[in-house]
Design a protein around this motif. Structure first.
Motif, PDB file in Angstrom:
ATOM      1  N   LYS A 187      11.165 -71.146 -17.182  1.00  0.00           N
ATOM      2  CA  LYS A 187      11.432 -72.580 -17.329  1.00  0.00           C
ATOM      3  C   LYS A 187      12.887 -72.873 -16.990  1.00  0.00           C
ATOM      4  O   LYS A 187      13.741 -71.997 -17.062  1.00  0.00           O
ATOM      5  CB  LYS A 187      11.123 -73.013 -18.763  1.00  0.00           C
ATOM      6  CG  LYS A 187       9.683 -72.806 -19.154  1.00  0.00           C
ATOM      7  CD  LYS A 187       9.459 -73.098 -20.615  1.00  0.00           C
ATOM      8  CE  LYS A 187       8.025 -72.749 -20.994  1.00  0.00           C
ATOM      9  NZ  LYS A 187       7.844 -72.728 -22.444  1.00  0.00           N
ATOM     10  N   GLY A 188      13.161 -74.110 -16.675  1.00  0.00           N
ATOM     11  CA  GLY A 188      14.527 -74.519 -16.378  1.00  0.00           C
ATOM     12  C   GLY A 188      15.416 -74.482 -17.604  1.00  0.00           C
ATOM     13  O   GLY A 188      14.947 -74.619 -18.742  1.00  0.00           O
ATOM     14  N   CYS A 189      16.710 -74.289 -17.383  1.00  0.00           N
ATOM     15  CA  CYS A 189      17.679 -74.283 -18.482  1.00  0.00           C
ATOM     16  C   CYS A 189      17.696 -75.651 -19.158  1.00  0.00           C
ATOM     17  O   CYS A 189      17.691 -76.688 -18.499  1.00  0.00           O
ATOM     18  CB  CYS A 189      19.068 -73.956 -17.923  1.00  0.00           C
ATOM     19  SG  CYS A 189      20.372 -73.957 -19.175  1.00  0.00           S
TER      20      CYS A 189
ATOM     21  N   ASP B   4       9.742 -67.677 -22.732  1.00  0.00           N
ATOM     22  CA  ASP B   4       9.184 -67.448 -21.409  1.00  0.00           C
ATOM     23  C   ASP B   4       9.627 -66.066 -20.936  1.00  0.00           C
ATOM     24  O   ASP B   4      10.077 -65.254 -21.744  1.00  0.00           O
ATOM     25  CB  ASP B   4       9.572 -68.568 -20.429  1.00  0.00           C
ATOM     26  CG  ASP B   4      11.072 -68.684 -20.199  1.00  0.00           C
ATOM     27  OD1 ASP B   4      11.852 -67.844 -20.719  1.00  0.00           O
ATOM     28  OD2 ASP B   4      11.495 -69.603 -19.477  1.00  0.00           O
ATOM     29  N   ASP B   5       9.520 -65.791 -19.649  1.00  0.00           N
ATOM     30  CA  ASP B   5       9.866 -64.464 -19.123  1.00  0.00           C
ATOM     31  C   ASP B   5      11.356 -64.287 -18.830  1.00  0.00           C
ATOM     32  O   ASP B   5      11.796 -63.175 -18.534  1.00  0.00           O
ATOM     33  CB  ASP B   5       9.069 -64.189 -17.836  1.00  0.00           C
ATOM     34  CG  ASP B   5       7.577 -64.083 -18.078  1.00  0.00           C
ATOM     35  OD1 ASP B   5       7.184 -63.642 -19.186  1.00  0.00           O
ATOM     36  OD2 ASP B   5       6.798 -64.428 -17.166  1.00  0.00           O
TER      37      ASP B   5
ATOM     38  N   PRO C 135      14.266 -64.310 -20.703  1.00  0.00           N
ATOM     39  CA  PRO C 135      15.108 -63.390 -21.468  1.00  0.00           C
ATOM     40  C   PRO C 135      14.946 -61.922 -21.076  1.00  0.00           C
ATOM     41  O   PRO C 135      15.929 -61.185 -20.997  1.00  0.00           O
ATOM     42  CB  PRO C 135      14.690 -63.640 -22.923  1.00  0.00           C
ATOM     43  CG  PRO C 135      14.254 -65.076 -22.929  1.00  0.00           C
ATOM     44  CD  PRO C 135      13.550 -65.244 -21.603  1.00  0.00           C
ATOM     45  N   GLU C 136      13.715 -61.494 -20.792  1.00  0.00           N
ATOM     46  CA  GLU C 136      13.487 -60.113 -20.382  1.00  0.00           C
ATOM     47  C   GLU C 136      14.149 -59.824 -19.024  1.00  0.00           C
ATOM     48  O   GLU C 136      14.777 -58.786 -18.831  1.00  0.00           O
ATOM     49  CB  GLU C 136      11.984 -59.827 -20.292  1.00  0.00           C
ATOM     50  CG  GLU C 136      11.673 -58.417 -19.838  1.00  0.00           C
ATOM     51  CD  GLU C 136      10.184 -58.168 -19.673  1.00  0.00           C
ATOM     52  OE1 GLU C 136       9.847 -57.090 -19.154  1.00  0.00           O
ATOM     53  OE2 GLU C 136       9.364 -59.024 -20.042  1.00  0.00           O
ATOM     54  N   ILE C 137      14.021 -60.773 -18.092  1.00  0.00           N
ATOM     55  CA  ILE C 137      14.642 -60.612 -16.779  1.00  0.00           C
ATOM     56  C   ILE C 137      16.159 -60.600 -16.909  1.00  0.00           C
ATOM     57  O   ILE C 137      16.844 -59.762 -16.306  1.00  0.00           O
ATOM     58  CB  ILE C 137      14.181 -61.735 -15.824  1.00  0.00           C
ATOM     59  CG1 ILE C 137      12.678 -61.625 -15.570  1.00  0.00           C
ATOM     60  CG2 ILE C 137      14.966 -61.702 -14.517  1.00  0.00           C
ATOM     61  CD1 ILE C 137      12.064 -62.847 -14.918  1.00  0.00           C
ATOM     62  N   LEU C 138      16.684 -61.511 -17.703  1.00  0.00           N
ATOM     63  CA  LEU C 138      18.136 -61.578 -17.904  1.00  0.00           C
ATOM     64  C   LEU C 138      18.664 -60.282 -18.518  1.00  0.00           C
ATOM     65  O   LEU C 138      19.726 -59.789 -18.123  1.00  0.00           O
ATOM     66  CB  LEU C 138      18.499 -62.784 -18.767  1.00  0.00           C
ATOM     67  CG  LEU C 138      18.221 -64.153 -18.132  1.00  0.00           C
ATOM     68  CD1 LEU C 138      18.351 -65.252 -19.178  1.00  0.00           C
ATOM     69  CD2 LEU C 138      19.123 -64.411 -16.942  1.00  0.00           C
TER      70      LEU C 138
END
Length: 188
Positions: free
Chosen positions: A45-47, A66-67, A69-72
């Motif tokens: 999702k958008g910031c 959403d996904d 945090p894991e990617i970050l």
């Protein structure tokens, strides 16, 4: 070296994927660990610009489920992140831009004393593909990417633009050579 490649193209087997595969193959050949994240399959999702991520600057914090945090976190854990995208209207795709916006959670106190970042000193590279020439096409995206390293406190490892793309099958040996040279540069 641990490498995360953010594949921002909506086409899983398009021009960007082909060039990125040349880069990944060379990085693996050089002994690096590479993980590619195909962003089009992710729920990002958008910031919200709510600032909640700034409350705990030692972690990737976000109120959204959403996904991202894991990617970050994978980006934080990596030594090198490759941002890969075709050009869409003089910029990166929405898929890649959305995760870039969410990197707002990486840093605090930008332009102030105490500026800190979870990716300080990490390497970042940009890989772009497009149908046109570099001039009046990729310049703005390369400039924007170069500015990203300031708040991130990261290192710009390099940029590669492959223009005049039509289809992956029509890429000549020169594209592979440029991709291999790019891989060597960004991992040095």
């Amino acid at each position: 070296m641990k490498v995360v490649a953010l594949q921002g193209s909506p086409r899983k087997k398009g021009n960007t994927a082909k060039v990125l595969s040349f880069v990944e193959e060379e990085l693996i050949e050089l002994g690096h660990e590479v993980e590619t994240i195909y962003l089009n399959n992710k729920n990002i999702k958008g910031c919200l610009a709510c600032g909640k991520c700034k409350e705990k600057p030692e972690t990737v914090g976000c109120v959204q489920k959403d996904d991202a945090p894991e990617i970050l976190q994978k980006m934080v854990d990596a030594d090198l992140v490759i941002f890969a995208s075709p050009l869409y209207f003089w910029g990166v795709t929405a898929q890649l831009k959305t995760i870039i916006d969410r990197t707002y959670s990486f840093y605090v106190n930008y332009h102030m004393p105490g500026h800190a970042s979870l990716v300080e000193g990490k390497r970042q590279a940009l890989l772009l593909t497009g149908g046109g020439p570099y001039e009046n096409n990729a310049e703005a995206t390369v400039t924007a990417f170069g500015r990203l390293q300031k708040p991130h406190m990261s290192v710009n490892a390099g940029e590669l633009y492959i223009g005049q793309c039509s289809t992956p099958e029509n890429m000549d040996e020169g594209v592979k050579e440029k991709s291999v040279a790019f891989a060597r540069k960004i991992s040095a």
